[in-house]
Scaffold this motif. Sequence first.
Motif, PDB file in Angstrom:
ATOM      1  N   GLU A 146       0.810  -1.225   0.000  1.00  0.00           N
ATOM      2  CA  GLU A 146       0.000   0.000   0.000  1.00  0.00           C
ATOM      3  C   GLU A 146       0.839   1.268   0.000  1.00  0.00           C
ATOM      4  N   THR A 147       1.974   1.222   0.680  1.00  0.00           N
ATOM      5  CA  THR A 147       2.784   2.446   0.776  1.00  0.00           C
ATOM      6  C   THR A 147       3.937   2.456  -0.228  1.00  0.00           C
ATOM      7  N   GLY A 148       4.377   1.286  -0.675  1.00  0.00           N
ATOM      8  CA  GLY A 148       5.524   1.235  -1.584  1.00  0.00           C
ATOM      9  C   GLY A 148       6.821   1.679  -0.941  1.00  0.00           C
ATOM     10  N   GLU A 149       6.890   1.564   0.371  1.00  0.00           N
ATOM     11  CA  GLU A 149       8.068   2.054   1.099  1.00  0.00           C
ATOM     12  C   GLU A 149       8.458   1.106   2.222  1.00  0.00           C
ATOM     13  N   CYS A 150       9.733   1.052   2.511  1.00  0.00           N
ATOM     14  CA  CYS A 150      10.186   0.369   3.724  1.00  0.00           C
ATOM     15  C   CYS A 150      11.572   0.879   4.084  1.00  0.00           C
ATOM     16  N   VAL A 151      11.979   0.521   5.291  1.00  0.00           N
ATOM     17  CA  VAL A 151      13.362   0.759   5.713  1.00  0.00           C
ATOM     18  C   VAL A 151      13.940  -0.598   6.083  1.00  0.00           C
ATOM     19  N   ILE A 152      15.148  -0.872   5.646  1.00  0.00           N
ATOM     20  CA  ILE A 152      15.818  -2.106   6.042  1.00  0.00           C
ATOM     21  C   ILE A 152      16.896  -1.751   7.049  1.00  0.00           C
ATOM     22  N   GLY A 153      16.741  -2.294   8.247  1.00  0.00           N
ATOM     23  CA  GLY A 153      17.717  -2.055   9.310  1.00  0.00           C
ATOM     24  C   GLY A 153      18.626  -3.272   9.439  1.00  0.00           C
ATOM     25  N   ILE A 154      19.893  -3.045   9.681  1.00  0.00           N
ATOM     26  CA  ILE A 154      20.844  -4.145   9.817  1.00  0.00           C
ATOM     27  C   ILE A 154      21.322  -4.205  11.255  1.00  0.00           C
ATOM     28  N   PRO A 155      20.953  -5.286  11.928  1.00  0.00           N
ATOM     29  CA  PRO A 155      21.283  -5.390  13.351  1.00  0.00           C
ATOM     30  C   PRO A 155      22.646  -6.037  13.581  1.00  0.00           C
ATOM     31  N   GLY A 156      23.259  -5.677  14.667  1.00  0.00           N
ATOM     32  CA  GLY A 156      24.492  -6.327  15.107  1.00  0.00           C
ATOM     33  C   GLY A 156      24.201  -7.432  16.111  1.00  0.00           C
ATOM     34  N   ARG A 157      25.250  -8.042  16.624  1.00  0.00           N
ATOM     35  CA  ARG A 157      25.151  -9.207  17.506  1.00  0.00           C
ATOM     36  C   ARG A 157      24.268  -8.959  18.734  1.00  0.00           C
ATOM     37  N   GLU A 158      24.361  -7.764  19.296  1.00  0.00           N
ATOM     38  CA  GLU A 158      23.665  -7.490  20.562  1.00  0.00           C
ATOM     39  C   GLU A 158      22.152  -7.493  20.379  1.00  0.00           C
ATOM     40  N   LEU A 159      21.695  -7.408  19.121  1.00  0.00           N
ATOM     41  CA  LEU A 159      20.257  -7.356  18.866  1.00  0.00           C
ATOM     42  C   LEU A 159      19.710  -8.711  18.405  1.00  0.00           C
ATOM     43  N   LEU A 160      20.574  -9.723  18.319  1.00  0.00           N
ATOM     44  CA  LEU A 160      20.185 -10.944  17.603  1.00  0.00           C
ATOM     45  C   LEU A 160      19.037 -11.711  18.263  1.00  0.00           C
ATOM     46  N   GLU A 161      19.041 -11.828  19.574  1.00  0.00           N
ATOM     47  CA  GLU A 161      17.934 -12.527  20.241  1.00  0.00           C
ATOM     48  C   GLU A 161      16.613 -11.808  19.944  1.00  0.00           C
ATOM     49  N   THR A 162      16.639 -10.495  19.970  1.00  0.00           N
ATOM     50  CA  THR A 162      15.445  -9.708  19.652  1.00  0.00           C
ATOM     51  C   THR A 162      15.003  -9.941  18.207  1.00  0.00           C
ATOM     52  N   VAL A 163      15.965 -10.012  17.303  1.00  0.00           N
ATOM     53  CA  VAL A 163      15.659 -10.244  15.889  1.00  0.00           C
ATOM     54  C   VAL A 163      14.939 -11.587  15.703  1.00  0.00           C
ATOM     55  N   VAL A 164      15.412 -12.610  16.409  1.00  0.00           N
ATOM     56  CA  VAL A 164      14.757 -13.924  16.333  1.00  0.00           C
ATOM     57  C   VAL A 164      13.359 -13.852  16.942  1.00  0.00           C
ATOM     58  N   ASP A 165      13.233 -13.192  18.065  1.00  0.00           N
ATOM     59  CA  ASP A 165      11.915 -13.077  18.706  1.00  0.00           C
ATOM     60  C   ASP A 165      10.924 -12.339  17.799  1.00  0.00           C
ATOM     61  N   ILE A 166      11.396 -11.308  17.136  1.00  0.00           N
ATOM     62  CA  ILE A 166      10.540 -10.544  16.217  1.00  0.00           C
ATOM     63  C   ILE A 166      10.035 -11.441  15.090  1.00  0.00           C
ATOM     64  N   GLY A 167      10.870 -12.414  14.672  1.00  0.00           N
ATOM     65  CA  GLY A 167      10.460 -13.340  13.627  1.00  0.00           C
ATOM     66  C   GLY A 167       9.410 -14.338  14.071  1.00  0.00           C
ATOM     67  N   ASN A 168       9.176 -14.419  15.367  1.00  0.00           N
ATOM     68  CA  ASN A 168       8.220 -15.393  15.889  1.00  0.00           C
ATOM     69  C   ASN A 168       6.812 -14.841  16.072  1.00  0.00           C
ATOM     70  N   VAL A 169       6.672 -13.524  16.044  1.00  0.00           N
ATOM     71  CA  VAL A 169       5.361 -12.937  16.299  1.00  0.00           C
ATOM     72  C   VAL A 169       4.928 -12.090  15.114  1.00  0.00           C
ATOM     73  N   SER A 170       3.631 -11.855  15.013  1.00  0.00           N
ATOM     74  CA  SER A 170       3.080 -11.078  13.911  1.00  0.00           C
ATOM     75  C   SER A 170       2.679  -9.687  14.378  1.00  0.00           C
ATOM     76  N   GLY A 171       2.952  -8.716  13.512  1.00  0.00           N
ATOM     77  CA  GLY A 171       2.531  -7.353  13.777  1.00  0.00           C
ATOM     78  C   GLY A 171       1.022  -7.207  13.826  1.00  0.00           C
ATOM     79  N   ALA A 172       0.308  -8.236  13.374  1.00  0.00           N
ATOM     80  CA  ALA A 172      -1.156  -8.203  13.485  1.00  0.00           C
ATOM     81  C   ALA A 172      -1.567  -8.316  14.956  1.00  0.00           C
ATOM     82  N   ASP A 173      -0.683  -8.929  15.754  1.00  0.00           N
ATOM     83  CA  ASP A 173      -1.027  -9.202  17.146  1.00  0.00           C
ATOM     84  C   ASP A 173      -0.399  -8.226  18.140  1.00  0.00           C
ATOM     85  N   VAL A 174       0.815  -7.794  17.861  1.00  0.00           N
ATOM     86  CA  VAL A 174       1.516  -6.961  18.846  1.00  0.00           C
ATOM     87  C   VAL A 174       2.254  -5.801  18.180  1.00  0.00           C
ATOM     88  N   ASP A 175       2.482  -4.757  18.954  1.00  0.00           N
ATOM     89  CA  ASP A 175       3.364  -3.673  18.536  1.00  0.00           C
ATOM     90  C   ASP A 175       4.776  -4.097  18.890  1.00  0.00           C
TER      91      ASP A 175
END
Lengths: 191, 191
Positions: free
Chosen positions: A70-99
């Motif tokens: 719908e927007t034709g836009e995104c930002v791609i962020g590149i995380p480092g090691r300290e963010l990796l657990e969060t990155v995996v957790d983000i992959g487990n949940v849907s934005g339809a359910d949580v912020d």
Amino acid sequence: MTDRSTDRFAQYPLDKVHRLFEPGPVVLVSTSEGRRANLMTNGFNMPVRHSATLALVVGPWDHSYTALRETGECVIGIPGRELLETVVDIGNVSGADVDKWDRYGLTPAPAATVRAPLVAECFANVECTVADDRLVDDYSLWLLRIERAWIDPAAPAGAEIHHRGDGTFSANGERIDLRARMTKWEALTHD
Amino acid sequence: MTDRSTDRFAQYPLDKVHRLFEPGPVVLVSTSEGRRANLMTNGFNMPVRHSATLALVVGPWDHSYTALRETGECVIGIPGRELLETVVDIGNVSGADVDKWDRYGLTPAPAATVRAPLVAECFANVECTVADDRLVDDYSLWLLRIERAWIDPAAPAGAEIHHRGDGTFSANGERIDLRARMTKWEALTHD
């Protein structure tokens, strides 16, 4: 959103953006539908044209798909090691359910050219618009135009993390400098 | 070509092929025009669909482009550290000028489903056919169907090398095991 959170970023030259993607990072994709921003984890991405185009797989099974359409836009962020657990957790949940920003304590920071926010905790962020969607219906494959890029100048080179596709990840190890050997591609080796 | 050179390879399950590409390896692309085989170095590649589809950038400036167009086939070989200097050297010369197999002492080994040869010295090889060429004219972007894959069972996990896009490369360092955290993607984590 505060401007303070982007203080760490300097603009990164577009002719070097392939250096962020060619090594094969796991990334966060940020989108915004009006007031609501979302995040997803992605491992299927690559450079297509130096300084101009990226490829990214985002499918209808991803909540971010609708916002990207719908927007034709995104930002791609590149995380480092300290963010990796969060990155995996983000992959487990849907934005339809949580912020996800709120749940994982990530900071949306204003981008310069798109409404989707930068991820202030990532060491690099690339603002993108959709360049070609011909393969989206059949392959969920988006071609993205690189609009602007940001990097934390204090981030070490090679801070990206590689997903091995099975829930294990690799940090970068030995750096092998073969710049002197790149005779045909000498222009790529400049700082 | 001798069968001996492929003795080291075992078939690799197609539903795991994304594990070879998602980490972001530098690869060798092997093509064959009739009797003549060629090789090129490539850093712009990614998985598109688990077990089915890869994306690869090969442009008209590459000698392999014509063979890929005409035959609709290639093999992607994934080299380890010991081959890296050769991989860079291969990227500096054109198959229009030299037989790279001969010059660099690489061994073409017969593939099972395509005429392009496997690279016996690579630790993994994936046989591919062209699945979609709609974006080739505009972006030099090929979608490839994964036909068969081979791996040297003795190769260590994470043997691939990442090009940082500037003539420097990264071997893999610390392996971070977050399989237990991949709750939504548990199926990907199986051995």
